[in-house]
Write a protein that holds these residues in place. Structure first.
Motif, PDB file in Angstrom:
ATOM      1  N   ASP A 108       0.859  -1.190   0.007  1.00 26.99           N
ATOM      2  CA  ASP A 108      -0.172  -0.065  -0.042  1.00 26.99           C
ATOM      3  C   ASP A 108       0.888   1.191   0.016  1.00 26.99           C
ATOM      4  O   ASP A 108       1.726   1.355   0.761  1.00 26.99           O
ATOM      5  CB  ASP A 108      -1.088  -0.092   1.353  1.00 26.99           C
ATOM      6  CG  ASP A 108      -1.760   1.184   1.107  1.00 26.99           C
ATOM      7  OD1 ASP A 108      -2.965   0.877   0.889  1.00 26.99           O
ATOM      8  OD2 ASP A 108      -1.586   2.482   1.536  1.00 26.99           O
ATOM      9  N   ASN A 166      -0.658   5.411   3.995  1.00 27.91           N
ATOM     10  CA  ASN A 166      -1.215   5.120   5.189  1.00 27.91           C
ATOM     11  C   ASN A 166      -0.745   6.357   6.211  1.00 27.91           C
ATOM     12  O   ASN A 166       0.650   6.416   6.500  1.00 27.91           O
ATOM     13  CB  ASN A 166      -1.129   4.065   5.859  1.00 27.91           C
ATOM     14  CG  ASN A 166      -2.019   3.568   6.959  1.00 27.91           C
ATOM     15  OD1 ASN A 166      -1.732   4.299   8.049  1.00 27.91           O
ATOM     16  ND2 ASN A 166      -2.609   2.572   6.916  1.00 27.91           N
ATOM     17  N   VAL A 189      -1.654  -7.359   4.091  1.00 30.72           N
ATOM     18  CA  VAL A 189      -0.851  -6.191   3.898  1.00 30.72           C
ATOM     19  C   VAL A 189       0.423  -6.692   4.101  1.00 30.72           C
ATOM     20  O   VAL A 189       0.907  -7.362   5.157  1.00 30.72           O
ATOM     21  CB  VAL A 189      -0.903  -4.953   4.870  1.00 30.72           C
ATOM     22  CG1 VAL A 189       0.319  -3.872   4.184  1.00 30.72           C
ATOM     23  CG2 VAL A 189      -2.287  -4.514   4.621  1.00 30.72           C
ATOM     24  N   GLN A 204       4.036  -1.546   3.528  1.00 32.41           N
ATOM     25  CA  GLN A 204       3.242  -0.438   3.876  1.00 32.41           C
ATOM     26  C   GLN A 204       4.061   0.814   3.552  1.00 32.41           C
ATOM     27  O   GLN A 204       5.193   0.923   4.445  1.00 32.41           O
ATOM     28  CB  GLN A 204       2.567  -0.277   5.250  1.00 32.41           C
ATOM     29  CG  GLN A 204       1.745   1.288   5.543  1.00 32.41           C
ATOM     30  CD  GLN A 204       0.619   1.155   4.523  1.00 32.41           C
ATOM     31  OE1 GLN A 204      -0.427   0.188   4.612  1.00 32.41           O
ATOM     32  NE2 GLN A 204       0.695   1.947   3.612  1.00 32.41           N
ATOM     33  N   HIS A 251      -1.047   7.761  -4.036  1.00 28.86           N
ATOM     34  CA  HIS A 251      -2.529   7.742  -3.688  1.00 28.86           C
ATOM     35  C   HIS A 251      -3.219   8.700  -4.645  1.00 28.86           C
ATOM     36  O   HIS A 251      -3.784   9.848  -4.367  1.00 28.86           O
ATOM     37  CB  HIS A 251      -2.724   7.969  -2.108  1.00 28.86           C
ATOM     38  CG  HIS A 251      -2.217   9.357  -1.493  1.00 28.86           C
ATOM     39  ND1 HIS A 251      -1.072   9.854  -1.869  1.00 28.86           N
ATOM     40  CD2 HIS A 251      -3.109  10.144  -0.744  1.00 28.86           C
ATOM     41  CE1 HIS A 251      -1.076  10.830  -0.938  1.00 28.86           C
ATOM     42  NE2 HIS A 251      -2.339  11.041  -0.550  1.00 28.86           N
ATOM     43  N   GLY A 261      -4.185   3.268  -0.123  1.00 30.18           N
ATOM     44  CA  GLY A 261      -5.809   3.315   0.131  1.00 30.18           C
ATOM     45  C   GLY A 261      -5.910   4.849   0.847  1.00 30.18           C
ATOM     46  O   GLY A 261      -7.114   5.349   1.012  1.00 30.18           O
ATOM     47  N   TYR A 315      -8.909  -4.816   1.716  1.00 28.67           N
ATOM     48  CA  TYR A 315      -8.142  -5.237   0.352  1.00 28.67           C
ATOM     49  C   TYR A 315      -8.336  -6.640  -0.116  1.00 28.67           C
ATOM     50  O   TYR A 315      -8.995  -6.662  -1.509  1.00 28.67           O
ATOM     51  CB  TYR A 315      -6.724  -5.528   0.672  1.00 28.67           C
ATOM     52  CG  TYR A 315      -5.958  -4.330   1.109  1.00 28.67           C
ATOM     53  CD1 TYR A 315      -5.955  -3.043   0.358  1.00 28.67           C
ATOM     54  CD2 TYR A 315      -5.440  -4.151   2.533  1.00 28.67           C
ATOM     55  CE1 TYR A 315      -5.235  -1.802   0.685  1.00 28.67           C
ATOM     56  CE2 TYR A 315      -4.878  -2.900   2.830  1.00 28.67           C
ATOM     57  CZ  TYR A 315      -4.841  -1.827   2.088  1.00 28.67           C
ATOM     58  OH  TYR A 315      -4.302  -0.750   2.585  1.00 28.67           O
TER      59      TYR A 315
END
Length: 409
Positions: A25, A28, A67, A70, A221, A328, A346
């Motif tokens: 991802d 975050n 995940v 990250q 993102h 995200g 996810y």
């Protein structure tokens, strides 16, 4: 919503796929949420237990969401200026390191593509850092190098406000893209192996960065402007250039960026927040009381995993499957799509894409392969530039005197 046997079968396939190709991802905001909510007191927000009332992110739900890596945003607000922005960024980085030290069996600090693969092999979540906004370097290439030396592996060129050297997507254009110093920032990021992140920047800044860069770029993102006409999204001509550049666009889940009907609603919600004395991006408990009261009186348009899949379908068509990923923006947004309420969601998105006929090979690129590749290629560019000396350019030398306003950077 009724769950059918077919839905359960797709979800099972999604989980099996994610066990082999977990999610990287791109963005975050947990560190900022921990700063705002508890002043980094990790005993008050122990992410080894479920904190769903306060956060989108904890270790159990990251595991449920498969995940594998990250990029933690070490974001600081765009109205932080100069030394305040730099020191706050360092505090955010300290939070990421504190999380990795506190939960060593679950999290592994990662600085390279090899580190990401090692973490996956160990069954730990690779924890990388990305700085969100060039105000974090205080117009200093030396500070940029310092952040990289301390572990930051991407920098978003702007946040919501312009910098003296780059235009933001959500501010009035001044530089019409990158200034000469802005170009120097991109070149120095290439030289040291820091990914250039083009989320939040204006379309002209995107195009300038793609013209200047010698390494693949990312959008940590951002989604498709053709699907939802919001300035935070990526125009098709830029997605086409991204395929030539080799970079990756990581689709976001923020409803106001992916659902056209949510744009006007969010504008009203943000105005209500500010009228009640809160920053529009505030997700503290007190701020969320105001947000939820507004939502109760003004029901919001609801995005879903299918909404995100619509963006990914289009982005794959324009940029190609080798140039898309997932970012995200959890814990950086007040609202999330149905089915993607937190980091456990996810598999629902992957199941949606499987139902649309995406192959497992393509999904493995989306979730894991593309993001690892782009970091590895940026490392390769840096290795090829190892003989180039660090730039000592200053913004004053390249752009002339800087007018320091309320958003000095």
């Amino acid at each position: 919503m009724t769950t059918t046997t077919a839905d359960e079968a797709l979800l099972g396939r999604a989980r099996t796929l994610l066990a082999e190709h977990p999610v990287v991802d791109g963005h975050n905001d947990l560190p900022w949420a921990l700063r705002e909510q508890v002043g980094y007191d990790l005993d008050q927000r122990d992410i080894s237990t479920d904190q769903s009332a306060h956060l989108h992110t904890d270790l159990a739900r990251m595991r449920a969401g498969s995940v594998g890596a990250q990029f933690w945003s070490v974001y600081v607000r765009a109205d932080y200026a100069g030394d305040k922005a730099v020191s706050a960024t360092l505090e955010q980085m300290d939070c990421v390191r504190a999380l990795a030290a506190r939960y060593p069996e679950q999290l592994r600090l990662a600085f390279t593509a090899d580190d990401m693969e090692t973490a996956r092999a160990e069954g730990r979540i690779a924890s990388l850092m990305g700085a969100e906004g060039g105000h974090s370097i205080g117009c200093s290439l030396a500070v940029l190098r310092g952040l990289h030396a301390l572990g930051v592996r991407y920098m978003t060129l702007t946040h919501n406000d312009n910098l003296p050297w780059a235009d933001s997507a959500t501010d009035l254009p001044v530089a019409k893209g990158l200034t000469r110093f802005g170009e120097a920032v991109v070149r120095e990021m290439n030289r040291i192996g820091m990914l250039v992140d083009l989320s939040h920047v204006s379309a002209d800044t995107m195009r300038d960065a793609l013209r200047v860069t010698r390494a693949p770029v990312i959008f940590s993102h951002s989604s498709s402007r053709a699907v939802c006409d919001h300035p935070r999204n990526i125009p098709d001509d830029v997605l086409e250039q991204l395929a030539v550049n080799g970079g990756v666009a990581m689709a976001t889940f923020v409803p106001k960026f992916i659902l056209p009907e949510a744009i006007a609603w969010t504008r009203s919600a943000d105005a209500n927040m500010e009228a009640n004395g809160f920053h529009a991006l505030d997700t503290t408990p007190a701020a969320m009381v105001v947000q939820h009261a507004f939502e109760a009186a003004n029901p919001r348009p609801r995005a879903s995993a299918a909404t995100v899949a619509d963006h990914l379908d289009h982005m794959r068509e324009v940029a190609g499957v080798d140039h898309i990923g997932i970012g995200g923006d959890y814990d950086g947004t007040a609202f999330t799509p149905d089915g993607l309420e937190d980091v456990s969601g996810y598999p629902n998105l992957v199941a949606e894409l499987l139902g649309r006929g995406w192959s497992e090979t393509d999904l493995g690129k989306l979730t894991w392969g593309n993001a690892v590749r782009v970091l590895r290629e940026a490392e390769g560019v840096a290795a090829s530039l190892a003989d180039e000396p660090p730039s000592v350019a200053t913004i004053e030398q390249l752009d002339g005197p800087v007018a320091h306003g309320p958003h000095e950077d």
